[in-house]
Design a protein around this motif. Sequence first.
Motif, PDB file in Angstrom:
ATOM      1  N   VAL A 274       0.921  -1.234   0.133  1.00  0.00           N
ATOM      2  CA  VAL A 274       0.052   0.002  -0.059  1.00  0.00           C
ATOM      3  C   VAL A 274       0.824   1.097   0.107  1.00  0.00           C
ATOM      4  CG1 VAL A 274      -1.487   1.391   1.549  1.00  0.00           C
ATOM      5  CG2 VAL A 274      -1.994  -0.981   1.082  1.00  0.00           C
ATOM      6  N   ARG A 275       1.920   1.329   0.718  1.00  0.00           N
ATOM      7  CA  ARG A 275       2.772   2.515   0.844  1.00  0.00           C
ATOM      8  C   ARG A 275       3.372   2.805  -0.407  1.00  0.00           C
ATOM      9  NH1 ARG A 275       5.803   0.722   4.958  1.00  0.00           N
ATOM     10  NH2 ARG A 275       7.657   0.301   3.802  1.00  0.00           N
ATOM     11  N   GLY A 276       3.776   1.862  -0.960  1.00  0.00           N
ATOM     12  CA  GLY A 276       4.501   1.949  -2.572  1.00  0.00           C
ATOM     13  C   GLY A 276       3.554   2.555  -3.566  1.00  0.00           C
ATOM     14  N   HIS A 277       2.113   2.153  -3.446  1.00  0.00           N
ATOM     15  CA  HIS A 277       1.367   2.650  -4.354  1.00  0.00           C
ATOM     16  C   HIS A 277       0.608   3.815  -4.167  1.00  0.00           C
ATOM     17  CE1 HIS A 277       2.386  -1.301  -5.373  1.00  0.00           C
ATOM     18  NE2 HIS A 277       1.681  -1.360  -6.601  1.00  0.00           N
ATOM     19  N   PRO A 278       0.829   5.180  -4.681  1.00  0.00           N
ATOM     20  CA  PRO A 278      -0.016   6.392  -4.337  1.00  0.00           C
ATOM     21  C   PRO A 278      -1.313   6.253  -4.438  1.00  0.00           C
ATOM     22  CG  PRO A 278       2.026   6.785  -5.685  1.00  0.00           C
ATOM     23  CD  PRO A 278       1.847   5.460  -5.553  1.00  0.00           C
ATOM     24  N   GLU A 279      -1.933   5.679  -5.553  1.00  0.00           N
ATOM     25  CA  GLU A 279      -3.301   5.310  -5.949  1.00  0.00           C
ATOM     26  C   GLU A 279      -4.085   4.615  -4.828  1.00  0.00           C
ATOM     27  OE1 GLU A 279      -1.477   1.782  -8.028  1.00  0.00           O
ATOM     28  OE2 GLU A 279      -1.067   4.040  -7.317  1.00  0.00           O
ATOM     29  N   LEU A 280      -3.291   3.913  -3.912  1.00  0.00           N
ATOM     30  CA  LEU A 280      -3.922   3.258  -2.811  1.00  0.00           C
ATOM     31  C   LEU A 280      -3.784   4.014  -1.561  1.00  0.00           C
ATOM     32  CD1 LEU A 280      -2.806  -0.442  -3.482  1.00  0.00           C
ATOM     33  CD2 LEU A 280      -4.866   0.830  -3.796  1.00  0.00           C
ATOM     34  N   ILE A 281      -2.566   4.492  -1.096  1.00  0.00           N
ATOM     35  CA  ILE A 281      -2.336   5.228   0.098  1.00  0.00           C
ATOM     36  C   ILE A 281      -3.060   6.385   0.446  1.00  0.00           C
ATOM     37  CG2 ILE A 281      -0.201   6.235  -0.761  1.00  0.00           C
ATOM     38  CD1 ILE A 281      -0.937   4.645   2.752  1.00  0.00           C
ATOM     39  N   TRP A 282      -3.141   7.249  -0.928  1.00  0.00           N
ATOM     40  CA  TRP A 282      -3.656   8.567  -0.233  1.00  0.00           C
ATOM     41  C   TRP A 282      -5.143   8.457  -0.263  1.00  0.00           C
ATOM     42  CZ3 TRP A 282      -0.978  11.934   1.793  1.00  0.00           C
ATOM     43  CH2 TRP A 282       0.468  11.841   1.545  1.00  0.00           C
ATOM     44  N   PRO A 283      -5.944   7.806  -1.272  1.00  0.00           N
ATOM     45  CA  PRO A 283      -7.297   7.559  -0.853  1.00  0.00           C
ATOM     46  C   PRO A 283      -7.550   6.899   0.320  1.00  0.00           C
ATOM     47  CG  PRO A 283      -6.880   7.011  -3.310  1.00  0.00           C
ATOM     48  CD  PRO A 283      -5.495   7.093  -2.146  1.00  0.00           C
ATOM     49  N   ILE A 284      -6.764   6.104   0.952  1.00  0.00           N
ATOM     50  CA  ILE A 284      -6.909   5.482   2.403  1.00  0.00           C
ATOM     51  C   ILE A 284      -6.804   6.321   3.673  1.00  0.00           C
ATOM     52  CG2 ILE A 284      -6.022   3.782   3.942  1.00  0.00           C
ATOM     53  CD1 ILE A 284      -5.813   1.849   1.696  1.00  0.00           C
ATOM     54  N   VAL A 285      -5.829   7.364   3.252  1.00  0.00           N
ATOM     55  CA  VAL A 285      -5.565   8.246   4.096  1.00  0.00           C
ATOM     56  C   VAL A 285      -6.609   9.248   4.319  1.00  0.00           C
ATOM     57  CG1 VAL A 285      -4.227  10.606   4.593  1.00  0.00           C
ATOM     58  CG2 VAL A 285      -2.964   8.572   3.924  1.00  0.00           C
ATOM     59  N   LEU A 286      -7.329   9.621   3.228  1.00  0.00           N
ATOM     60  CA  LEU A 286      -8.526  10.365   3.050  1.00  0.00           C
ATOM     61  C   LEU A 286      -9.807   9.712   3.700  1.00  0.00           C
ATOM     62  CD1 LEU A 286      -9.640  13.231   2.281  1.00  0.00           C
ATOM     63  CD2 LEU A 286     -10.353  12.160   0.077  1.00  0.00           C
ATOM     64  N   VAL A 287      -9.816   8.504   3.428  1.00  0.00           N
ATOM     65  CA  VAL A 287     -10.951   7.723   4.059  1.00  0.00           C
ATOM     66  C   VAL A 287     -10.595   7.874   5.756  1.00  0.00           C
ATOM     67  CG1 VAL A 287     -12.000   5.351   4.413  1.00  0.00           C
ATOM     68  CG2 VAL A 287     -11.472   6.327   2.235  1.00  0.00           C
ATOM     69  N   GLY A 288      -9.401   7.804   6.204  1.00  0.00           N
ATOM     70  CA  GLY A 288      -9.196   7.706   7.546  1.00  0.00           C
ATOM     71  C   GLY A 288      -9.581   9.083   8.018  1.00  0.00           C
ATOM     72  N   PHE A 289      -9.271   9.967   7.487  1.00  0.00           N
ATOM     73  CA  PHE A 289      -9.653  11.348   8.327  1.00  0.00           C
ATOM     74  C   PHE A 289     -11.101  11.628   8.187  1.00  0.00           C
ATOM     75  CE2 PHE A 289      -5.090  12.412   7.676  1.00  0.00           C
ATOM     76  CZ  PHE A 289      -5.193  13.735   8.907  1.00  0.00           C
ATOM     77  N   ILE A 290     -11.708  11.128   6.865  1.00  0.00           N
ATOM     78  CA  ILE A 290     -13.304  11.623   7.054  1.00  0.00           C
ATOM     79  C   ILE A 290     -13.941  10.393   7.806  1.00  0.00           C
ATOM     80  CG2 ILE A 290     -15.041  11.595   5.403  1.00  0.00           C
ATOM     81  CD1 ILE A 290     -13.433  12.847   3.394  1.00  0.00           C
ATOM     82  N   GLY A 291     -13.345   9.337   7.902  1.00  0.00           N
ATOM     83  CA  GLY A 291     -14.234   8.114   8.721  1.00  0.00           C
ATOM     84  C   GLY A 291     -14.124   8.732  10.308  1.00  0.00           C
ATOM     85  N   THR A 292     -12.953   9.101  10.491  1.00  0.00           N
ATOM     86  CA  THR A 292     -12.634   9.582  11.939  1.00  0.00           C
ATOM     87  C   THR A 292     -13.362  10.463  12.606  1.00  0.00           C
ATOM     88  OG1 THR A 292     -10.520   8.088  11.838  1.00  0.00           O
ATOM     89  CG2 THR A 292     -10.780   9.574  13.480  1.00  0.00           C
ATOM     90  N   PHE A 293     -13.056  11.657  11.732  1.00  0.00           N
ATOM     91  CA  PHE A 293     -13.835  12.825  12.212  1.00  0.00           C
ATOM     92  C   PHE A 293     -15.187  13.517  11.537  1.00  0.00           C
ATOM     93  CE2 PHE A 293      -9.051  13.020  12.603  1.00  0.00           C
ATOM     94  CZ  PHE A 293      -8.992  12.938  13.889  1.00  0.00           C
ATOM     95  N   GLY A 294     -15.376  13.065  10.249  1.00  0.00           N
ATOM     96  CA  GLY A 294     -16.588  13.335   9.704  1.00  0.00           C
ATOM     97  C   GLY A 294     -17.868  12.561   9.886  1.00  0.00           C
ATOM     98  N   PHE A 295     -17.688  11.251  10.366  1.00  0.00           N
ATOM     99  CA  PHE A 295     -18.936  10.573  10.372  1.00  0.00           C
ATOM    100  C   PHE A 295     -19.450  10.183  11.786  1.00  0.00           C
ATOM    101  CE2 PHE A 295     -17.893   9.661   5.930  1.00  0.00           C
ATOM    102  CZ  PHE A 295     -19.347   9.204   5.348  1.00  0.00           C
ATOM    103  N   ASN A 296     -19.611  11.334  12.459  1.00  0.00           N
ATOM    104  CA  ASN A 296     -20.031  11.071  13.731  1.00  0.00           C
ATOM    105  C   ASN A 296     -21.542  11.820  13.924  1.00  0.00           C
ATOM    106  OD1 ASN A 296     -17.389  10.154  15.362  1.00  0.00           O
ATOM    107  ND2 ASN A 296     -16.568  11.800  14.143  1.00  0.00           N
TER     108      ASN A 296
END
Length: 483
Positions: A274-296
């Motif tokens: 995952v770390r070696g593939h930008p098309e995977l790591i950055w969407p997962i990073v965005l999912v992490g931020f929105i899932g943690t802080f935006g879906f409450n």
Amino acid sequence: MSTGHGAHSAPAPSAADETQPHHDQRAPDRGPAPQPAAPTATASGDPRPAGKPNGTAAPRTSMFASLRIRNYRLFAIGQAVSNTGTWMQRIAQDWLVHSLTGSSTAVGITTALQFLPMLLFGLYGGVIADRCSKRKLLFATQSAMGVTGLVLAVLTLSGHVQVAHVYALAFVLGLVTVVDNPARQTFVSEMVGPAQIRNAVSLNSANFQSARLVGPAVAGVLISAVGGGWAFLINGLSFAAPLIGLLLMRTSELHTSKPVARGKGQLREGLRYVRGHPELIWPIVLVGFIGTFGFNFPIWLTAFTSDVFDAGAGTYGTLNFLMAVGSVAGALLAARRGQSRMRLMVGAALVFGVLELVAALAPSYWLFAALMAPIGLAGLTFNVTANSSVQLASDPAMRGRVMSLFMMVFVGGTPIGGPLMGWITDAWGARMGFLAGGLISAAAAVAVGLVLARIAGLRPSVGLRRGQPYVRFVRRDEVTEAA
């Protein structure tokens, strides 16, 4: 439940990367996964997958195309029944804990215990999913989930239930979900094949959100009429539907890949991949931020209902209903799209955050309520686009581990983001709590969008078209030539 991106910044998997039907199964390459080809970009700033001609329009597909596939149709019917039971149990469980303790904190602890295993052990679930037959694994996990519902039903109906029992069963259910989530997510591609992944993921989300419209209403009637124990019993029995569906599937029509052999370092291997593939790591990073802080939303909608609008449970139910309607609409619209684009994912995340900011400042109940459906639509569009694209951009041998990381950051962030957003809401009010979630979501969308644009060799260009300002992304060399 559930529920990538890919599109224009992420290359679509090549034919060699896709799984083969069961009767023509090939062993996956045990060597390092090939690096994706660099994306290209059109003059309009629309980066497209390598190998796709510029100007090719994203084909539209039938909204229910995946349901033509018998195996997926059986799966979808079973999930519709099971998801309805799951929503019934969620409502009845929260009501039971509050009835036993009189404490909202106890309800929060129950939710945290159910999601905590995903945060702690989520990646191991992906390793297990990659090693095993997805269909057999799902049969085991769905059976275990049904048993937890039946045990809680027996304890409640017999009058012996205690809050410790609910805590323990919530944690056990969370442990089972650790394996069930990546297995269920990746089994979708085995049922429908690569051509229909986006459509099937969208229909899965629509399925879950539709159950969200029905399950709570049925649970409310049951709790008022005969008690919550019957909701637990129905949920436990509802898992018979997906189990029957799994048994009736034609295994010869599954697009299976050979399970990964047991070996050392497979968890680290997945993280490196995952770390070696930008098309995977950055969407997962965005999912992490929105899932943690935006879906409450349980925290914010409860606070707005009681503290801002001074209303009762009926208003809270109405707000949830409106958001569910928007979510269903977002999932069905996503099912019609032939491609999942990076810019759509980032754009939906940005719109989601901005709508939360507007809702936080809404001066009246009617405006606030009117924003619930668009927020649900934008949130589901983002989640479905991210989910389907991550699956498409993943090597089949790695897909279980990739999706376990996806679900871990999206769902596993709840024990972190929930208490934090709850504390902000309690300390500074409902509006400030909602505002904080929207601000973080919008900022994360902008940051990840700029990173992906830079990786694709793009930069923003601002200009005037027919007297109207516009912003678009163009290739850096075009800007240099123009200068």
